[in-house]
Design a protein around this motif. Sequence first.
Motif, PDB file in Angstrom:
ATOM      1  N   THR A 163       0.828  -1.201   0.000  1.00 32.99           N
ATOM      2  CA  THR A 163       0.000   0.000   0.000  1.00 32.99           C
ATOM      3  C   THR A 163       0.867   1.258   0.000  1.00 32.99           C
ATOM      4  OG1 THR A 163      -0.089   0.049   2.411  1.00 32.99           O
ATOM      5  CG2 THR A 163      -1.820  -1.177   1.272  1.00 32.99           C
ATOM      6  N   THR A 164       0.259   2.360  -0.406  1.00 35.18           N
ATOM      7  CA  THR A 164       0.889   3.673  -0.293  1.00 35.18           C
ATOM      8  C   THR A 164       0.306   4.340   0.949  1.00 35.18           C
ATOM      9  OG1 THR A 164       1.122   3.883  -2.681  1.00 35.18           O
ATOM     10  CG2 THR A 164       1.237   5.913  -1.386  1.00 35.18           C
ATOM     11  N   ILE A 165       1.173   4.699   1.885  1.00 36.82           N
ATOM     12  CA  ILE A 165       0.711   5.191   3.182  1.00 36.82           C
ATOM     13  C   ILE A 165       1.027   6.665   3.349  1.00 36.82           C
ATOM     14  CG2 ILE A 165       1.008   4.989   5.689  1.00 36.82           C
ATOM     15  CD1 ILE A 165       1.604   1.981   5.140  1.00 36.82           C
ATOM     16  N   SER A 166       0.024   7.413   3.788  1.00 34.49           N
ATOM     17  CA  SER A 166       0.214   8.808   4.192  1.00 34.49           C
ATOM     18  C   SER A 166      -0.507   8.983   5.521  1.00 34.49           C
ATOM     19  CB  SER A 166      -0.322   9.778   3.133  1.00 34.49           C
ATOM     20  OG  SER A 166      -1.654   9.458   2.779  1.00 34.49           O
ATOM     21  N   TYR A 167      -0.245  10.094   6.197  1.00 35.68           N
ATOM     22  CA  TYR A 167      -0.799  10.222   7.545  1.00 35.68           C
ATOM     23  C   TYR A 167      -1.011  11.679   7.918  1.00 35.68           C
ATOM     24  CZ  TYR A 167       3.787  11.724   9.297  1.00 35.68           C
ATOM     25  OH  TYR A 167       4.948  12.434   9.529  1.00 35.68           O
ATOM     26  N   SER A 177       9.122   7.681   6.442  1.00 35.74           N
ATOM     27  CA  SER A 177       9.165   8.211   5.068  1.00 35.74           C
ATOM     28  C   SER A 177       7.775   8.446   4.496  1.00 35.74           C
ATOM     29  CB  SER A 177       9.928   7.241   4.163  1.00 35.74           C
ATOM     30  OG  SER A 177       9.296   5.961   4.160  1.00 35.74           O
ATOM     31  N   TYR A 178       6.729   8.128   5.257  1.00 36.31           N
ATOM     32  CA  TYR A 178       5.369   8.343   4.777  1.00 36.31           C
ATOM     33  C   TYR A 178       5.092   9.837   4.614  1.00 36.31           C
ATOM     34  CZ  TYR A 178       5.117   3.789   7.159  1.00 36.31           C
ATOM     35  OH  TYR A 178       5.367   2.517   7.608  1.00 36.31           O
ATOM     36  N   ALA A 179       4.228  10.150   3.662  1.00 42.38           N
ATOM     37  CA  ALA A 179       3.879  11.552   3.427  1.00 42.38           C
ATOM     38  C   ALA A 179       3.002  12.078   4.556  1.00 42.38           C
ATOM     39  CB  ALA A 179       3.154  11.689   2.092  1.00 42.38           C
ATOM     40  N   HIS A 180       3.368  13.232   5.089  1.00 44.03           N
ATOM     41  CA  HIS A 180       2.573  13.890   6.113  1.00 44.03           C
ATOM     42  C   HIS A 180       1.599  14.848   5.447  1.00 44.03           C
ATOM     43  CE1 HIS A 180       1.917  17.272   9.069  1.00 44.03           C
ATOM     44  NE2 HIS A 180       1.483  16.234   9.742  1.00 44.03           N
ATOM     45  N   VAL A 181       0.324  14.768   5.823  1.00 43.61           N
ATOM     46  CA  VAL A 181      -0.720  15.616   5.248  1.00 43.61           C
ATOM     47  C   VAL A 181      -1.244  16.519   6.355  1.00 43.61           C
ATOM     48  CG1 VAL A 181      -2.947  15.663   4.064  1.00 43.61           C
ATOM     49  CG2 VAL A 181      -1.318  13.817   3.599  1.00 43.61           C
ATOM     50  N   ARG A 182      -1.352  17.803   6.091  1.00 39.20           N
ATOM     51  CA  ARG A 182      -1.645  18.775   7.141  1.00 39.20           C
ATOM     52  C   ARG A 182      -3.073  18.745   7.654  1.00 39.20           C
ATOM     53  NH1 ARG A 182       2.174  22.528   8.218  1.00 39.20           N
ATOM     54  NH2 ARG A 182       3.984  22.627   6.857  1.00 39.20           N
ATOM     55  N   ASP A 183      -4.026  18.269   6.849  1.00 34.59           N
ATOM     56  CA  ASP A 183      -5.411  18.253   7.323  1.00 34.59           C
ATOM     57  C   ASP A 183      -6.079  16.947   6.926  1.00 34.59           C
ATOM     58  OD1 ASP A 183      -7.379  18.884   4.823  1.00 34.59           O
ATOM     59  OD2 ASP A 183      -5.449  19.902   4.582  1.00 34.59           O
ATOM     60  N   VAL A 184      -7.070  16.548   7.722  1.00 32.51           N
ATOM     61  CA  VAL A 184      -7.714  15.249   7.551  1.00 32.51           C
ATOM     62  C   VAL A 184      -8.533  15.195   6.267  1.00 32.51           C
ATOM     63  CG1 VAL A 184      -9.306  13.595   8.602  1.00 32.51           C
ATOM     64  CG2 VAL A 184      -7.750  14.898  10.044  1.00 32.51           C
ATOM     65  N   GLU A 185      -9.142  16.301   5.887  1.00 33.63           N
ATOM     66  CA  GLU A 185      -9.966  16.307   4.681  1.00 33.63           C
ATOM     67  C   GLU A 185      -9.127  16.002   3.445  1.00 33.63           C
ATOM     68  OE1 GLU A 185     -13.087  19.326   2.415  1.00 33.63           O
ATOM     69  OE2 GLU A 185     -12.660  19.587   4.557  1.00 33.63           O
TER      70      GLU A 185
END
Length: 308
Positions: A163-167, A177-185
């Motif tokens: 899987t491709t994981i971001s959080y 190394s997972y991509a950090h996303v600033r907001d849940v939406e």
Amino acid sequence: MDDSTVVMVGTLRPELVARLEREYAARELGQLAAEEAARARVAVTSGVWGVRAEHLDRLPALEAIVNFGVGYDATDVAEAARRGVVVSNTPDVLTDCVADAAVGLVIDVMRGLSAADRFVRRGEWASGRTPALARRVSGSRVGIVGLGRIGLAIARRLEGFGTTISYHNRRARTDVSYAHVRDVETLARDSDVLVLAAAGGDGSRHLVDAAVLDALGPRGFLVNVARGSVVDEDALVAALEAGRIAGAGLDVFAAEPHVPSALLGRDDVVLLPHLGSATVETRQAMADLTLANVAAYLDEGRLLTPVG
């Protein structure tokens, strides 16, 4: 030791109750006379019950709250701190089992395993019907809300599915190394399945609302092993009924053990009775750590796993 030194608040597992009674002559708060409650130094509770202001009022000499469970949002930690009462929980020992349950929910809701089981049991397969096609887990995009101990354990397991994981976290982690996303939406919009592993409490209440569910979209799935309060359940029911999301796997609910009746008959929802940590091994480890916190506080004046 005074037989009112340790008090139990709320319902605890029978094995833990037996050990507290045997080792500390502990009793439930409701069984204590006012003068006995006034002498209690340590309260043992659970993540479901917690110790709130009304309990603290009855326990004026309380010094420590020992929580059986990693979640402690049911306890009024701010009020406890104001009164000089320290709080502990049981982290780490339940991480693996909760992560296992989360991955199980991801697989179940995306592949429709529980729904397929019911399909067979109803005799529909034998009668010549064919179940609806499910969605592939391998290679999917996974968004994790709360990349703490449990969230990271979930991510590590799902890596094995390609899987491709971001959080999303309040702060980005520097050790992944997972991509950090600033907001849940935004995270929801870019995910096939959104997995909730965030801490409960006022700071995360209804973090997943109608806007987040709309961003997840009609091909997206929601999995919650965090706290029921993290999701706006009314908005979730509305989204499922309107087909605005594909399905949900839920281990936690806002008013446990009560589950919204609208979810009970749905094949696109997997419902579990808050069993993320419910294995023999993990519950034993949680009880051991709970008792170790009680012993450490009474013997040394410190908690082994304090929160905050």
